[in-house]
Design a protein around this motif. Sequence first.
Motif: not given
Length: 75
Positions: A57-75
């Motif tokens: 039940d957390e916010a779903i918007d481009p910014l919050t999703v990008a913050e969560a996914v970004g570090p994983q993509l850098a791996e």
Amino acid sequence: MSQQPASQRAEESVVGTLMCSEDARIQVVNMGLDAGHFFYRPYRLVYDTLIERYYSDEAIDPLTVAEAVGPQLAE
């Protein structure tokens, strides 16, 4: 993991729709789509993040999703 899809744009469309529509998220959860249905890693990560945030039940918007996914993509 699933077989390679016919279109990368199809996966992009699915995650884009999920990002924008609460109704779409509810339908996808009910029909059993999971990350294994996505061939491309970035879309799998976005999908996982969307579903985790949905169930938490957390916010779903481009910014919050990008913050969560970004570090994983850098791996």
